[in-house]
Design an enzyme around this catalytic site. Structure first.
Site, mmCIF file in Angstrom:
data_model
loop_
_atom_site.group_PDB
_atom_site.id
_atom_site.type_symbol
_atom_site.label_atom_id
_atom_site.label_comp_id
_atom_site.label_asym_id
_atom_site.label_seq_id
_atom_site.Cartn_x
_atom_site.Cartn_y
_atom_site.Cartn_z
ATOM 1 N N LYS A 124 24.622 -1.129 17.477
ATOM 2 C CA LYS A 124 23.582 -2.026 16.961
ATOM 3 C C LYS A 124 22.772 -1.402 15.827
ATOM 4 O O LYS A 124 22.188 -2.116 15.021
ATOM 5 C CB LYS A 124 22.656 -2.483 18.101
ATOM 6 C CG LYS A 124 23.405 -3.353 19.100
ATOM 7 C CD LYS A 124 22.546 -4.351 19.817
ATOM 8 C CE LYS A 124 23.471 -5.331 20.540
ATOM 9 N NZ LYS A 124 22.811 -6.444 21.139
ATOM 10 N N LYS A 205 33.949 -7.733 20.638
ATOM 11 C CA LYS A 205 33.638 -8.568 21.799
ATOM 12 C C LYS A 205 32.911 -9.835 21.346
ATOM 13 O O LYS A 205 32.221 -9.824 20.317
ATOM 14 C CB LYS A 205 32.819 -7.774 22.831
ATOM 15 C CG LYS A 205 31.335 -7.835 22.658
ATOM 16 C CD LYS A 205 30.590 -7.238 23.840
ATOM 17 C CE LYS A 205 29.089 -7.294 23.561
ATOM 18 N NZ LYS A 205 28.385 -8.354 24.204
ATOM 19 N N LYS A 208 26.531 -12.958 21.261
ATOM 20 C CA LYS A 208 25.519 -13.941 20.840
ATOM 21 C C LYS A 208 25.042 -13.657 19.439
ATOM 22 O O LYS A 208 24.613 -14.546 18.732
ATOM 23 C CB LYS A 208 24.270 -13.784 21.716
ATOM 24 C CG LYS A 208 24.334 -14.385 23.049
ATOM 25 C CD LYS A 208 22.962 -14.197 23.687
ATOM 26 C CE LYS A 208 23.094 -13.747 25.098
ATOM 27 N NZ LYS A 208 22.215 -12.659 25.463
HETATM 28 P P1 ATP Z 1 24.096 -9.612 22.087
HETATM 29 O O1 ATP Z 1 25.304 -9.936 21.301
HETATM 30 O O2 ATP Z 1 22.827 -10.245 21.554
HETATM 31 O O3 ATP Z 1 23.968 -8.153 22.415
HETATM 32 P P2 ATP Z 1 25.478 -10.442 24.410
HETATM 33 O O4 ATP Z 1 26.252 -11.662 24.115
HETATM 34 O O5 ATP Z 1 26.195 -9.136 24.456
HETATM 35 O O6 ATP Z 1 24.243 -10.347 23.453
HETATM 36 P P3 ATP Z 1 23.754 -9.932 26.725
HETATM 37 O O7 ATP Z 1 22.528 -10.653 27.037
HETATM 38 O O8 ATP Z 1 23.583 -8.583 26.143
HETATM 39 O O9 ATP Z 1 24.751 -10.746 25.782
HETATM 40 O O10 ATP Z 1 24.632 -9.860 28.039
HETATM 41 C C1 ATP Z 1 24.491 -10.654 29.190
HETATM 42 C C2 ATP Z 1 25.623 -10.336 30.130
HETATM 43 O O11 ATP Z 1 26.848 -10.843 29.598
HETATM 44 C C3 ATP Z 1 25.846 -8.831 30.367
HETATM 45 O O12 ATP Z 1 26.193 -8.633 31.721
HETATM 46 C C4 ATP Z 1 27.008 -8.513 29.482
HETATM 47 O O13 ATP Z 1 27.750 -7.411 29.953
HETATM 48 C C5 ATP Z 1 27.822 -9.795 29.572
HETATM 49 N N1 ATP Z 1 28.637 -9.988 28.383
HETATM 50 C C6 ATP Z 1 28.191 -10.042 27.101
HETATM 51 N N2 ATP Z 1 29.207 -10.249 26.256
HETATM 52 C C7 ATP Z 1 30.339 -10.334 27.010
HETATM 53 C C8 ATP Z 1 31.720 -10.533 26.715
HETATM 54 N N3 ATP Z 1 32.140 -10.705 25.488
HETATM 55 N N4 ATP Z 1 32.598 -10.575 27.750
HETATM 56 C C9 ATP Z 1 32.173 -10.412 29.026
HETATM 57 N N5 ATP Z 1 30.890 -10.206 29.379
HETATM 58 C C10 ATP Z 1 29.978 -10.169 28.391
#
Ligand code: ATP
Ligand code: LTN
Length: 343
Positions: A124, A205, A208
């Site tokens: 990040k 991955k 969001k």
């Molecule tokens: P950002 O991209 O803003 O970091 P994010 O999409 O990674 O956000 P988080 O709020 O950080 O989302 O994660 C919420 C939950 O979803 C966590 O348990 C994280 O491990 C899971 N998660 C996030 N992205 C994935 C993915 N691509 N596949 C499976 N699990 C995920």
């Protein structure tokens, strides 16, 4: 989406589950398969705490009005995805002051070196002109979230494994230095679906915060939008629907999504589309995902218009504070901090 046999064996009402999700954007199917869609699997057998972690979200700039709206929306999605607030404690992290308080104490037992090794921080921070100190200490706040509740199990996606390991290290270090205070938690990462990849770049991955919204299917996307994004999703060379993450990462990711949303095994998916090409597969995939998410979308709209969420979150914060404030009292006592005004 059923719990594995190891998960079932360890069901025990005296055990506690904690997980958190940032209100940093609209939740996508990676969040659903890796985390929120699984949260309700634990609510019958475990004492569960699920938090919308807004203090984590402000480690990067947020619009205040949007942040507050997304915080409530994220809590509504927890319930729409199956959580029952009568069985589970749902609350907003910033409603409970214990989280920031314990995070400070834990920062004073964490080292600069170990935080600098966190891969999420490195990812990040890469290429950014200015990085907040909060982004650097983010994993310590996450450790505080988990350790405040004597958590046994932390259901998360693959990307959070290193952070849960840090929480374990900090618990052990604190216990050694000040006497046994914290339980050492275990991460629970799904065997399949722990890392759903971007639809545009299968090496990254699904996230969001990816600037291309077509890289993710959002849980609240309408069916036409889901179909459009899957049609646009990249595929690999060749026409076969084969699960081979090395040679065919894009198709393998789509097959994983299909398998988890339909309950079919990867072999069943492969056999069903033998010789049919990507078009038919993608259109059925869109249908399977839309249908599975339909009740979630419907329940979400009902909840948002009912205004029920505010009360649920207030009750949740009160329940959480009863447990966390008692742990905080113990921590202050052990470290030698004053607790004259604690109640
Ligand atoms: P950002 O991209 O803003 O970091 P994010 O999409 O990674 O956000 P988080 O709020 O950080 O989302 O994660 C919420 C939950 O979803 C966590 O348990 C994280 O491990 C899971 N998660 C996030 N992205 C994935 C993915 N691509 N596949 C499976 N699990 C995920
Ligand atoms: N860092 C996590 C969100 C999170 C979390 C937690 C997950 C904050 N606190 C405690 C599990 C337990 C993420 O999803 N990026």
């Amino acid at each position: 989406m059923m719990p594995s046999s190891a998960e079932m064996e360890s069901r025990d009402k005296t055990k506690r589950v904690f997980s958190g999700v940032q209100p940093s954007g609209s939740l996508h199917i990676g969040n659903y398969l890796g985390a929120i869609g699984r949260f309700s699997l634990f609510q019958e057998g475990y004492d569960c705490f699920y938090s919308v972690v807004d203090l984590h979200a402000i480690t990067v700039p947020q619009d205040p009005v949007e942040l507050r709206r997304r915080t409530v929306a994220t809590a509504a999605l927890f319930i729409a995805a199956g959580l029952d607030p009568r069985k589970t404690c749902i609350f907003v992290q910033s409603d409970n002051p214990s989280h920031a308080e314990l995070a400070w104490v834990l920062q004073c037992v964490s080292t600069f070196g170990e935080l600098g090794r966190m891969t999420q921080f490195k990812d990040k921070a890469r290429g950014k002109k200015s990085v907040t100190a909060g982004l650097f200490t983010y994993p310590v706040l996450m450790a505080a979230d988990i350790l405040l509740y004597d958590t046994d199990v932390v259901p998360v996606g693959e990307d959070q494994k290193q952070h849960v390991e840090l929480a374990r290290d900090l618990a052990e270090r604190f216990n050694k230095r000040f006497g046994v205070t914290f339980k050492v938690p275990e991460p629970l990462i799904p065997k399949q679906g722990g890392r759903i990849m971007s639809l545009i770049d299968p090496q990254k991955k699904m996230s969001k915060s990816d600037e291309d919204p077509d890289s993710r299917i959002e849980v609240l996307d309408p069916p036409e939008e889901i179909a459009r994004k899957f049609r646009k999703a990249v595929t690999d060379s060749g026409r076969e629907i084969l699960y081979d993450p090395e040679r065919k990462p894009a198709v393998s990711n789509l097959m994983t999504i299909y398998s988890l949303f339909s309950g079919k095994t990867l072999e069943e998916v492969r056999d069903a589309y033998e010789g049919k090409g990507y078009g038919a597969f993608k259109s059925d995939l869109a249908e399977v995902v839309s249908e599975k998410l339909r009740p979630v979308r419907e329940k979400y709209s009902e909840l948002i218009s009912s205004g029920e969420i505010e009360k649920i979150l207030k009750d949740g914060a009160e329940r959480a504070y009863v447990i966390s404030s008692s742990k905080m009292r113990e921590v202050k006592e052990k470290v030698g901090l004053s607790s004259r005004l604690s109640f």
